[in-house]
Design a protein around this motif. Structure first.
Motif, PDB file in Angstrom:
ATOM      1  N   GLN A   1       9.371   0.033  -4.799  1.00 41.17           N
ATOM      2  CA  GLN A   1       8.476  -0.416  -3.739  1.00 41.17           C
ATOM      3  C   GLN A   1       7.121   0.258  -3.866  1.00 41.17           C
TER       4      GLN A   1
ATOM      5  N   SER B   1       2.871   0.259  -2.060  1.00 41.91           N
ATOM      6  CA  SER B   1       2.041  -0.128  -0.924  1.00 41.91           C
ATOM      7  C   SER B   1       0.576   0.006  -1.318  1.00 41.91           C
TER       8      SER B   1
ATOM      9  N   GLU C   1      -3.653  -1.233   0.321  1.00 41.53           N
ATOM     10  CA  GLU C   1      -4.488  -1.800   1.382  1.00 41.53           C
ATOM     11  C   GLU C   1      -5.450  -2.796   0.736  1.00 41.53           C
TER      12      GLU C   1
ATOM     13  N   SER D   1      -1.972  -3.879   5.263  1.00 41.91           N
ATOM     14  CA  SER D   1      -1.272  -2.808   4.562  1.00 41.91           C
ATOM     15  C   SER D   1      -0.085  -3.466   3.871  1.00 41.91           C
ATOM     16  N   TYR D   2      -0.315  -3.926   2.636  1.00 39.71           N
ATOM     17  CA  TYR D   2       0.713  -4.671   1.913  1.00 39.71           C
ATOM     18  C   TYR D   2       1.814  -3.736   1.417  1.00 39.71           C
ATOM     19  N   LYS D   3       3.025  -4.274   1.404  1.00 44.66           N
ATOM     20  CA  LYS D   3       4.174  -3.614   0.787  1.00 44.66           C
ATOM     21  C   LYS D   3       4.714  -4.584  -0.253  1.00 44.66           C
TER      22      LYS D   3
ATOM     23  N   SER E   1       7.693  -5.156  -3.097  1.00 48.02           N
ATOM     24  CA  SER E   1       8.966  -4.757  -3.702  1.00 48.02           C
ATOM     25  C   SER E   1       9.129  -5.541  -4.993  1.00 48.02           C
TER      26      SER E   1
ATOM     27  N   VAL F   1      -1.473  -2.481  -8.043  1.00 43.15           N
ATOM     28  CA  VAL F   1      -1.886  -1.493  -7.038  1.00 43.15           C
ATOM     29  C   VAL F   1      -3.289  -0.957  -7.310  1.00 43.15           C
TER      30      VAL F   1
ATOM     31  N   ASP G   1      -5.816  -2.248  -4.467  1.00 41.58           N
ATOM     32  CA  ASP G   1      -5.916  -1.271  -3.389  1.00 41.58           C
ATOM     33  C   ASP G   1      -7.376  -1.050  -2.989  1.00 41.58           C
TER      34      ASP G   1
ATOM     35  N   GLN H   1       4.925  -8.140   1.454  1.00 36.83           N
ATOM     36  CA  GLN H   1       4.910  -8.093   2.914  1.00 36.83           C
ATOM     37  C   GLN H   1       3.504  -7.751   3.376  1.00 36.83           C
ATOM     38  N   GLU H   2       2.910  -8.645   4.207  1.00 37.75           N
ATOM     39  CA  GLU H   2       1.545  -8.387   4.673  1.00 37.75           C
ATOM     40  C   GLU H   2       1.508  -7.810   6.076  1.00 37.75           C
TER      41      GLU H   2
ATOM     42  N   GLU I   1       4.459  -6.341   9.390  1.00 37.65           N
ATOM     43  CA  GLU I   1       5.837  -5.894   9.629  1.00 37.65           C
ATOM     44  C   GLU I   1       6.814  -7.066   9.673  1.00 37.65           C
TER      45      GLU I   1
END
Length: 150
Positions: free
Chosen positions: A9, A11, A13, A32-34, A36, A70, A74, A135-136, A138
């Motif tokens: 994973q 993360s 921005e 705040s992207y996540k 996976s 990233v 980012d 994921q953009e 929650e």
């Protein structure tokens, strides 16, 4: 030997704007992207290999994703280069901002597709990209699966 899925994973921005959209996301904003990243392969069975028992070293996967995604996205702002946002992008770039111009509307759906193509080209031959989840927020995400894209 069994096929095993490995997931790492990340993360980052990133800002963006959706040109022509009929809601709030037409405005420049950020997430705040996540991300996976799941790959699939068979663990290395050669007992003399330094990475014996691994499908892929998590550090090697991290290097690929950091370099391709990233470190690029980012704290950047992403715009579709085929829209009038290109003028805003030029102005921001001239003021020292990190701006990315892409060939698509920078939605999660299109970004995850772009990310899949970038990551696939960097993986070792014996490893396949299985899936990505971007994921953009929650509660909102886009997923890409290799099985859906054959």
């Amino acid at each position: 030997m069994s096929h095993i899925r490995i997931t790492k994973q990340f993360s980052f921005e990133t800002g963006h704007a959706l040109y022509g959209y009929d809601g709030k996301c037409k405005n420049v904003h950020g997430h705040s992207y996540k991300l996976s990243v799941t790959v699939i392969g068979t663990p290395i069975s050669d007992t003399s290999h330094v990475k014996f028992g691994m499908v892929i070293d998590f550090g090697d996967l991290k290097k690929i994703v950091k370099e391709e995604i990233v470190d690029v996205y980012d704290h950047a702002t992403v715009f579709n280069k085929n829209t009038p946002h290109v003028d805003l992008a030029k102005e921001l770039s001239n003021r020292g901002h990190n701006v990315l111009l892409v060939d698509y509307q920078p939605t999660s759906e299109m970004m995850v597709t772009d990310f899949a193509e970038k990551i696939k080209t960097r993986l070792p031959e014996h490893i396949s990209l299985h899936s990505l989840k971007l994921q953009e927020t929650e509660t909102s995400f886009a997923e890409w699966y290799a099985s859906d894209n054959m």
